[in-house]
Design an enzyme around this catalytic site. Sequence first.
Site, mmCIF file in Angstrom:
data_model
loop_
_atom_site.group_PDB
_atom_site.id
_atom_site.type_symbol
_atom_site.label_atom_id
_atom_site.label_comp_id
_atom_site.label_asym_id
_atom_site.label_seq_id
_atom_site.Cartn_x
_atom_site.Cartn_y
_atom_site.Cartn_z
ATOM 1 N N ASN A 207 0.800 -1.031 -0.002
ATOM 2 C CA ASN A 207 -0.118 -0.112 -0.005
ATOM 3 C C ASN A 207 0.849 1.138 -0.051
ATOM 4 O OD1 ASN A 207 0.830 0.619 2.736
ATOM 5 N ND2 ASN A 207 -0.849 -0.932 3.488
ATOM 6 N N ARG A 208 0.241 2.436 -0.114
ATOM 7 C CA ARG A 208 0.991 3.670 -0.208
ATOM 8 C C ARG A 208 2.143 3.990 1.050
ATOM 9 N NH1 ARG A 208 -0.318 8.733 -2.428
ATOM 10 N NH2 ARG A 208 -2.436 8.256 -2.290
ATOM 11 N N ALA A 209 1.717 3.632 2.354
ATOM 12 C CA ALA A 209 2.386 3.717 3.293
ATOM 13 C C ALA A 209 3.575 2.935 3.401
ATOM 14 C CB ALA A 209 1.546 3.722 4.640
ATOM 15 N N GLU A 210 3.383 1.550 3.106
ATOM 16 C CA GLU A 210 4.351 0.525 2.949
ATOM 17 C C GLU A 210 5.312 0.861 2.042
ATOM 18 O OE1 GLU A 210 1.783 -3.361 4.463
ATOM 19 O OE2 GLU A 210 1.795 -2.870 2.340
ATOM 20 N N ASP B 37 -5.930 -8.489 1.843
ATOM 21 C CA ASP B 37 -5.876 -9.790 1.594
ATOM 22 C C ASP B 37 -6.791 -10.220 0.298
ATOM 23 O OD1 ASP B 37 -4.360 -10.380 3.870
ATOM 24 O OD2 ASP B 37 -5.961 -10.601 5.084
#
Length: 461
Positions: free
Chosen positions: A191-194, A260
């Site tokens: 995701n964006r943060a990861e 998921d």
Amino acid sequence: MKKILVVGDLIADYYLWGKSERLSPEAPVPVLEVQKENKNLGGAANVANNLISLKAKVFLCGVVGDDLEGKHFLNALKARNIDTSGILTDKTRCTTLKTRIIAQNQQIVRVDKEIKDPLNADLRKRLLDFFTEKIQEIDGVILSDYNKGVLDFELTQTMIALANQHHKLILCDPKGKDYSKYSHASLITPNRAELEHALHLKLDSHANLSKALQILKETYQIAMPLVTLSEQGIAFLEKGELVNCPTIAKEVYDVTGAGDTVIASLTLSLLELMSLKDACEFANAAAAVVVGKMGSALASLEEIALILNQTHPKILPLEKLLETLDQQKIVFTNGCFDLLHKGHASYLQKAKALGDILIVGLNSDNSVKRLKGDKRPIVSEKDRAFLLASLSCVDYVVVFEEDTPIKLIQALKPDILVKGADYLNKEVIGSEFAKETCLMEFEEGYSTSAIIEKIKRTHND
């Protein structure tokens, strides 16, 4: 049915639901009056559960503790027809348990019970042995990394190498900031943060998004780099250009497990030879279903079809259609309706004249492919359904995944089942569930096959 091997961290999700209207006299904390509780499959098991909901065959590989929670977890997996032969018991750790306390449909606290130490050498070897044994018989692999100790760097890289060696699609849901752990995977789904955390790059512009995806492709050799952007959808590269696949607007109740759902639906879509863009659209639709429910929810193929086809109110899943019908005289027919032509329209008009409501069962793309070969259909199920629904004589369209519409006919119990006159002296599937079966002549001179042949001749000339 696609066979998929899921490897990763297994998590038991425990939910306590209730109401909180007072503070404890012991400390300034809310008191929850429990009204219901439930346990869900989480982590890699939720990925597996999503795949089961999407009609895949799933082998799950991971570790549980030697405890009561682990036994309950295995029983829950078996109840969902998930193959548990690759799940090992680690006597040195507890089964990972995440308990969520929810009051008035708002999560107020989460309590985690877990051990995140790496697996010992014996368990790692046994997991890898299972992976090596299964890799030849499965169609694709998902590595679901929740950073709980199962997928260390060496094991992850070994599994990716084995998958590539056997020409298997392998997707990774990453954790942590060292993405070399996932290098050479077919696709990863940060995701964006990861992704910002891993690349130390703020993804606040198209230029930076494109730069981040190029890094995944060139530095880490990810074949199909993408990033999930919550309400902004999914971004990926196509021929070096940034493409954004927007999310489908829907009220959000709970994002638990949405990642998921995305990786499960992407895997199945790509295994069905969808383009990456179409696979992202399918994944967005699946995510739109699950975020509209509380807890680690699942999306069925019918629910996803409803989201994808929501542009036309006549296109409904079977469950919704059954709720809609009243006491009308129902006429049912079915087919592929690839390259809709005058012969189809004439046939459907005559069928509608036999009753009050005409329901058309439409073979899905996968169903058509199985019946007519890999080069069909010419027109996607989404477009075929829309074209049929646009005809005034058609009241409802319902897409089915199976080779025959027997389940639809059994559920609908139509007054009249209509088939082409070419079924004369042949068994009409589902006729035992209809009050009457009518064989109808097609308009002469019209057929999809003839149109395809004419196009081929014209092209060759």
